[in-house]
Motif scaffolding. Structure first.
Motif, PDB file in Angstrom:
ATOM      1  N   ASN A 133       0.860  -1.181   0.000  1.00  0.00           N
ATOM      2  CA  ASN A 133       0.000   0.000   0.000  1.00  0.00           C
ATOM      3  C   ASN A 133       0.900   1.235   0.000  1.00  0.00           C
ATOM      4  O   ASN A 133       1.610   1.494   0.958  1.00  0.00           O
ATOM      5  CB  ASN A 133      -0.921  -0.024   1.218  1.00  0.00           C
ATOM      6  N   ILE A 134       0.848   1.982  -1.102  1.00  0.00           N
ATOM      7  CA  ILE A 134       1.735   3.111  -1.356  1.00  0.00           C
ATOM      8  C   ILE A 134       1.014   4.423  -1.037  1.00  0.00           C
ATOM      9  O   ILE A 134      -0.153   4.598  -1.393  1.00  0.00           O
ATOM     10  CB  ILE A 134       2.177   3.135  -2.842  1.00  0.00           C
ATOM     11  N   ILE A 135       1.702   5.340  -0.380  1.00  0.00           N
ATOM     12  CA  ILE A 135       1.153   6.678  -0.119  1.00  0.00           C
ATOM     13  C   ILE A 135       2.170   7.726  -0.549  1.00  0.00           C
ATOM     14  O   ILE A 135       3.359   7.437  -0.703  1.00  0.00           O
ATOM     15  CB  ILE A 135       0.804   6.879   1.376  1.00  0.00           C
ATOM     16  N   LYS A 136       1.676   8.937  -0.747  1.00  0.00           N
ATOM     17  CA  LYS A 136       2.553  10.073  -1.020  1.00  0.00           C
ATOM     18  C   LYS A 136       2.632  10.903   0.238  1.00  0.00           C
ATOM     19  O   LYS A 136       1.615  11.266   0.816  1.00  0.00           O
ATOM     20  CB  LYS A 136       2.022  10.909  -2.176  1.00  0.00           C
ATOM     21  N   GLU A 137       3.847  11.182   0.656  1.00  0.00           N
ATOM     22  CA  GLU A 137       4.062  11.974   1.861  1.00  0.00           C
ATOM     23  C   GLU A 137       5.176  12.969   1.587  1.00  0.00           C
ATOM     24  O   GLU A 137       6.291  12.579   1.237  1.00  0.00           O
ATOM     25  CB  GLU A 137       4.439  11.040   3.018  1.00  0.00           C
ATOM     26  N   THR A 141       6.976   9.205  -2.591  1.00  0.00           N
ATOM     27  CA  THR A 141       6.168   7.998  -2.574  1.00  0.00           C
ATOM     28  C   THR A 141       6.854   6.973  -1.679  1.00  0.00           C
ATOM     29  O   THR A 141       8.052   6.739  -1.799  1.00  0.00           O
ATOM     30  CB  THR A 141       6.025   7.416  -3.999  1.00  0.00           C
ATOM     31  N   ASP A 144       3.414   2.302   2.765  1.00  0.00           N
ATOM     32  CA  ASP A 144       2.809   2.555   4.067  1.00  0.00           C
ATOM     33  C   ASP A 144       2.595   1.262   4.851  1.00  0.00           C
ATOM     34  O   ASP A 144       2.836   1.200   6.048  1.00  0.00           O
ATOM     35  CB  ASP A 144       1.473   3.287   3.881  1.00  0.00           C
ATOM     36  N   ALA A 185      -1.813   2.251  -4.873  1.00  0.00           N
ATOM     37  CA  ALA A 185      -1.602   3.643  -4.479  1.00  0.00           C
ATOM     38  C   ALA A 185      -2.822   4.145  -3.749  1.00  0.00           C
ATOM     39  O   ALA A 185      -3.933   4.102  -4.282  1.00  0.00           O
ATOM     40  CB  ALA A 185      -1.312   4.495  -5.714  1.00  0.00           C
ATOM     41  N   GLU A 186      -2.630   4.609  -2.522  1.00  0.00           N
ATOM     42  CA  GLU A 186      -3.718   5.172  -1.736  1.00  0.00           C
ATOM     43  C   GLU A 186      -3.732   6.672  -1.938  1.00  0.00           C
ATOM     44  O   GLU A 186      -2.699   7.312  -2.005  1.00  0.00           O
ATOM     45  CB  GLU A 186      -3.538   4.820  -0.256  1.00  0.00           C
ATOM     46  N   GLU A 187      -4.906   7.211  -2.043  1.00  0.00           N
ATOM     47  CA  GLU A 187      -5.038   8.663  -2.245  1.00  0.00           C
ATOM     48  C   GLU A 187      -5.088   9.389  -0.957  1.00  0.00           C
ATOM     49  O   GLU A 187      -5.569   9.038   0.025  1.00  0.00           O
ATOM     50  CB  GLU A 187      -6.314   8.941  -3.068  1.00  0.00           C
TER      51      GLU A 187
END
Length: 187
Positions: A133-137, A141, A144, A185-187
């Motif tokens: 599960n990928i997030i942008k922070e 990228t 998570d 990819a999680e928004e």
């Protein structure tokens, strides 16, 4: 006799202070190496969940509180009753910390989840799919969490922070055994 009681209190308080200080350092500096020492030498990577550090620290703090009670409470029944409860709770906290781990070997993934005393072993062929599960922070990228879908229907979700060192090994072993890998990819 009066001097003996004061010396006894000083010993309790001294050990309590040592345990309070250890509550901050021991889960990382002592508990983790103890786990690594007793886990199979075949382990490619060993790790523990962050909650393990918290339960170990709280456990040591409760043991220290039990010593403070022994040093300061005068009523015998209350003194030993409260101290016993604190010692039992502290021992349980330390035990939960020591039994919280997971590791990877070439043949399996072993998980002893937080707040349990028994471990579960999963062969690589038991994994149906691993999801990252990928997030942008902050414009970057990052992974998570990882979600494991097992062939028996069980789903295990783990934060990536504690799995960072071994996620590549897990994914490669699952894929080599016929399992799937997916990035979401999680928004």
């Amino acid at each position: 006799m009066y001097d003996f009681v004061d010396q006894k209190r000083m010993v309790y308080i001294t050990f309590a202070v040592i345990l309070f200080i250890s509550a901050l350092l021991a889960p990382v500096a002592i508990f983790y190496p103890i786990k690594a020492m007793f886990i199979t030498p075949e382990a490619i990577a060993i790790n523990t969940s962050p909650i393990s550090l918290v339960t170990g620290g709280i456990g040591l703090a409760l043991l220290a509180a039990g010593l403070i009670v022994l040093a300061n409470v005068e009523k015998r029944l209350m003194k030993y009753g409260m101290a016993s409860l604190l010692f039992i709770a502290g021992t349980i906290g330390v035990s939960f910390s020591l039994t919280d781990y997971f590791y990877v070997t070439p043949e399996k993934f072993v998980l002893n989840a937080p707040f349990t005393f028994t471990s579960e072993e999963y062969g690589w062929n038991e994994f149906d799919k691993v999801e990252e599960n990928i997030i942008k922070e902050n414009g970057m990228t990052k992974v998570d969490s990882l979600t494991f879908y097992m062939e028996n229907g069980k789903i295990i979700n783990m934060p990536a922070g504690s799995l960072a060192a071994m996620s590549g090994s897990i994914i490669n072993n699952v894929q080599a055994s016929g399992g799937a890998h997916e990035r979401i990819a999680e928004e």
